[in-house]
Design an enzyme around this catalytic site. Structure first.
Site, PDB file in Angstrom:
ATOM      1  N   ARG A  46       0.514 -18.472   6.210  1.00 63.64           N
ATOM      2  CA  ARG A  46       0.477 -17.103   6.763  1.00 63.64           C
ATOM      3  C   ARG A  46       1.023 -17.094   8.189  1.00 63.64           C
ATOM      4  O   ARG A  46       1.718 -16.170   8.597  1.00 63.64           O
ATOM      5  CB  ARG A  46      -0.941 -16.531   6.734  1.00 63.64           C
ATOM      6  N   TYR A  98      15.013   6.871   4.426  1.00 60.51           N
ATOM      7  CA  TYR A  98      14.442   6.385   3.169  1.00 60.51           C
ATOM      8  C   TYR A  98      13.064   7.041   2.954  1.00 60.51           C
ATOM      9  O   TYR A  98      12.249   7.111   3.879  1.00 60.51           O
ATOM     10  CB  TYR A  98      14.323   4.864   3.250  1.00 60.51           C
ATOM     11  N   ASP A 171      17.260   0.928  11.224  1.00 67.35           N
ATOM     12  CA  ASP A 171      17.175   0.363   9.882  1.00 67.35           C
ATOM     13  C   ASP A 171      18.601   0.118   9.406  1.00 67.35           C
ATOM     14  O   ASP A 171      19.363   1.054   9.173  1.00 67.35           O
ATOM     15  CB  ASP A 171      16.431   1.351   8.967  1.00 67.35           C
ATOM     16  N   LYS A 196      17.634  -5.186  -0.599  1.00 68.34           N
ATOM     17  CA  LYS A 196      18.919  -4.533  -0.883  1.00 68.34           C
ATOM     18  C   LYS A 196      20.066  -5.544  -0.741  1.00 68.34           C
ATOM     19  O   LYS A 196      20.110  -6.503  -1.472  1.00 68.34           O
ATOM     20  CB  LYS A 196      19.082  -3.322   0.044  1.00 68.34           C
TER      21      LYS A 196
HETATM   22  C1  LIG Z   1      14.485   0.311   0.370  1.00 67.47           C
HETATM   23  C2  LIG Z   1      14.483   0.665   1.780  1.00 67.47           C
HETATM   24  C3  LIG Z   1      13.368   0.426   2.583  1.00 67.47           C
HETATM   25  C4  LIG Z   1      12.084  -0.166   2.027  1.00 67.47           C
HETATM   26  O1  LIG Z   1      12.267  -1.474   1.622  1.00 67.47           O
HETATM   27  P1  LIG Z   1      11.391  -2.146   0.455  1.00 67.47           P
HETATM   28  O2  LIG Z   1      11.901  -3.522   0.413  1.00 67.47           O
HETATM   29  O3  LIG Z   1      11.619  -1.357  -0.789  1.00 67.47           O
HETATM   30  O4  LIG Z   1       9.966  -2.053   0.886  1.00 67.47           O
HETATM   31  C5  LIG Z   1      13.459   0.746   3.923  1.00 67.47           C
HETATM   32  N1  LIG Z   1      14.569   1.302   4.445  1.00 67.47           N
HETATM   33  C6  LIG Z   1      15.656   1.551   3.700  1.00 67.47           C
HETATM   34  C7  LIG Z   1      16.866   2.157   4.323  1.00 67.47           C
HETATM   35  C8  LIG Z   1      15.646   1.259   2.348  1.00 67.47           C
HETATM   36  O5  LIG Z   1      16.714   1.543   1.609  1.00 67.47           O
END
Ligand SMILES: *Cc1c(COP(=O)(O)O)cnc(C)c1O
Length: 384
Positions: A46, A98, A171, A196
């Site tokens: 952790r 998102y 992001d 992604k």
């Molecule tokens: C999918 C996504 C998230 C969240 O990510 P997870 O891995 O699904 O928790 C955050 N920001 C963007 C732009 C995303 O496309």
């Protein structure tokens, strides 16, 4: 070193006696301590794990940052970032984000943690400036945004944020460090859903935060350990493996995306195309200043929700699936899936929007799939 080299050439197994060419997976929860005083580099997964450390260091390097932190999911990463906020503080966030991020800020932070958020059009700097309050501590945005691909000027927003002593976070899941490195523009924190593009194969969930500032890094490290949301070793390894082909994948996906856009432009069912490098994108110049390509996500607006749903229901090669960034092309109607949590007015305004995530298949096959569906829908709807 060029980024293409950096993607595959990095310290994959620091200290490994066998010099493995792939990072060993330290699938362990505990490590034997050197002494009763507990003085060891690693003691408990952790708190720290060598496989996760390789990922954290590699992604920090790719984002031109000093520190990387890996979490179980993208949302866990964003939530960890919000851990630096105290009740009574305020966040300024983009108004096209998102859906899961919107849900976290409205239904967790606002309702349970006393942290308010103003959602503003971050492409409008006056609106950003006007949103600041004395207690504003964090600015969070996506550029390009998901799904409308709005482009914000990171350098200008970072400057405004810093005047107000706020932390500015971007992001970068849509672009990945292959195409855009927000820290270079004065941004403080880069966020990734590694689910992604970074992993790229729809086989693992993960999230990352990358920072340069020592004091922000210290806080995030503390939160990662205290809250226990760090990424597991095997998942870290999967993301490391995926990242080696990041450049090849995105370059291929982008090439395909441009072919598909040319086809989409000829289609009457398509009323609008959203893609950051299109010459008619209102902020294409800003995008090209801060990114080296448009990525693999293309959004299209059709005449109505019915048509958007019909197209999505009838494709064969595109997978009907949430998420994006996979080597397999996918399609979804964001308001019914990834963006269920955004407010109803906005949802109604986007119910005719389709998001395509372009994969690495042959572009002619992808276009043929769309063309079959478009013809069918046009015929059924008596659409000339
Ligand atoms: C999918 C996504 C998230 C969240 O990510 P997870 O891995 O699904 O928790 C955050 N920001 C963007 C732009 C995303 O496309």
């Amino acid at each position: 070193m060029n980024k293409a080299t950096e993607l595959v050439n990095f310290e994959q197994c620091p200290g490994d006696p066998f010099k493995a060419n792939s990072t060993p997976i330290y699938q362990t929860a505990t490590f034997e301590l050197n002494s009763a005083l507990g003085e060891s580099k690693y003691d408990y997964t952790r708190s720290g794990n060598p496989t996760r450390d390789v990922l954290q260091n590699q992604v920090a390097k790719l984002e031109n940052g000093k520190y990387g932190f890996a979490f179980a999911t993208g949302m866990a990463a964003i939530n960890a970032l919000t851990g630096i906020l105290k009740p009574g503080e305020h966040v300024i966030a983009g108004d096209d984000l998102y859906g899961g991020t919107v849900r976290l800020f409205t239904q967790r932070l606002r309702e349970y943690r006393g942290i308010s958020t103003s959602f503003v059009d971050v492409t409008n700097l006056e609106e950003v400036e006007a949103a600041f309050r004395p207690n504003s501590k964090l600015v969070l945005l996506e550029t390009p945004s998901n799904p409308l691909q709005k482009i914000a000027d990171m350098e200008k927003i970072a400057a405004i944020g810093h005047l107000h002593k706020a932390i500015v976070a971007v992001d970068n899941s849509f672009m990945s460090p292959w195409r855009q490195q927000p820290l270079d523009f004065g941004v403080d924190v880069v966020i990734h859903s590694a689910t992604k593009y970074l992993s790229g194969h729809s086989d693992v969930s993960g999230g990352l935060l990358i920072v340069n500032d020592d004091s922000i890094a210290k806080q995030i490290a503390f939160i990662q350990n205290a809250e226990g949301s760090a990424l597991a070793p095997f998942d870290a390894w999967l993301i490391l493996r995926g990242m080696k082909t990041l450049g090849l994948r995105i370059s291929a996906q982008e090439k395909n995306a441009l072919h598909i856009i040319e086809y989409l432009k000829t289609q009457k069912l398509v009323e609008d195309i959203y893609y950051p490098t299109l010459t008619n994108h209102p902020n294409v110049k800003i995008h090209l200043k801060q990114a080296s390509g448009g990525g693999g996500v293309v959004c299209i607006r059709t005449s109505n929700a019915d048509i958007a749903n019909d197209i999505t229901n009838n494709v064969k090669l595109f997978k009907r699936s949430v998420s994006f960034g996979s080597i397999c092309s996918s399609i979804n109607v964001p308001v019914n899936t990834s963006h269920l949590a955004i407010d109803k007015n906005k949802r109604d305004n986007m119910n005719n929007l389709i998001r395509l995530s372009i994969g690495i298949e042959d572009h002619n096959d992808l276009i043929a799939d769309l063309d079959t569906v478009f013809k069918k829908v046009r015929k059924e709807k008596n659409y000339a």
